[in-house]
Design an enzyme around this catalytic site. Structure first.
Site, PDB file in Angstrom:
ATOM      1  N   CYS A  36       0.856  -1.181   0.000  1.00 41.95           N
ATOM      2  CA  CYS A  36       0.000   0.000   0.000  1.00 41.95           C
ATOM      3  C   CYS A  36       0.895   1.234   0.000  1.00 41.95           C
ATOM      4  O   CYS A  36       2.008   1.196   0.529  1.00 41.95           O
ATOM      5  CB  CYS A  36      -0.863  -0.031   1.271  1.00 41.95           C
ATOM      6  SG  CYS A  36      -1.944   1.402   1.502  1.00 41.95           S
ATOM      7  N   GLY A  37       0.416   2.320  -0.566  1.00 39.36           N
ATOM      8  CA  GLY A  37       1.166   3.564  -0.523  1.00 39.36           C
ATOM      9  C   GLY A  37       1.392   4.056   0.900  1.00 39.36           C
ATOM     10  O   GLY A  37       2.281   4.871   1.153  1.00 39.36           O
TER      11      GLY A  37
END
Length: 167
Positions: A36-37
């Site tokens: 995930c970012g």
């Protein structure tokens, strides 16, 4: 169930992980994902663990693949990634669902406490559970672990008497 302490997880290494083991300590529970970012939040979660763990805070990572299929790996791969990439030493559960009818019981219980609007909408949603396991505060994904409003609530809960009255 009357308390978060009535629930159990399986730890990322396969052992039983009972929330009763955290009775008397505030718990910051975070649904995490490795792809995930927001994954760099692991670093700040580890800092919270190192700073406030000695005072009683438990940081609990709950890997989930509910949002964007961003936690597709096995528990062993997740644990290795967290340890080697971010030096994670706080406890982690096995992969769990955190939303919907199939969500882990503790997540469903908290949803009943905080309301549907405060349930996870993405990875790195945070719940801060009090020492008695009776109340939870929700902090959405955008609230980073170092955010002053989260840190203030952690400090407030740590300042409460561990032997608080149970209703």
């Amino acid at each position: 169930m009357a308390s978060a302490h009535d629930f159990e997880f399986k730890a990322i290494d396969g052992r039983k992980l009972s929330m009763k083991d955290f009775a008397g300590k505030p718990v910051l529970m975070v649904n995490v994902a490795s792809f995930c970012g927001l994954t760099p939040q692991y670093g700040d979660l580890q800092k919270l663990h190192e700073t406030y763990g000695p005072r009683g805070l438990v940081v609990l990572g709950v890997p989930c693949n509910d949002f964007g299929a961003q936690e597709p790996k096995s528990e062993g791969e997740i644990a290795k990634f967290c340890e080697t990439s971010y030096g994670v030493t706080f406890p982690m559960t096995s992969k769990e669902k955190v939303i919907g009818a199939d969500a882990h019981g503790l997540y469903r219980w908290i949803a009943g406490q905080v309301g549907e609007a405060a349930t996870p909408k993405w990875n790195f949603h945070k719940y801060l559970v009090d020492r008695r396991g009776e109340k939870a505060l929700a902090f959405d994904t955008a609230v980073e672990p170092s955010d002053p409003k989260l840190v203030k609530e952690i400090e407030r809960l740590l300042a409460e008497q561990p032997q608080g009255e149970r209703k």
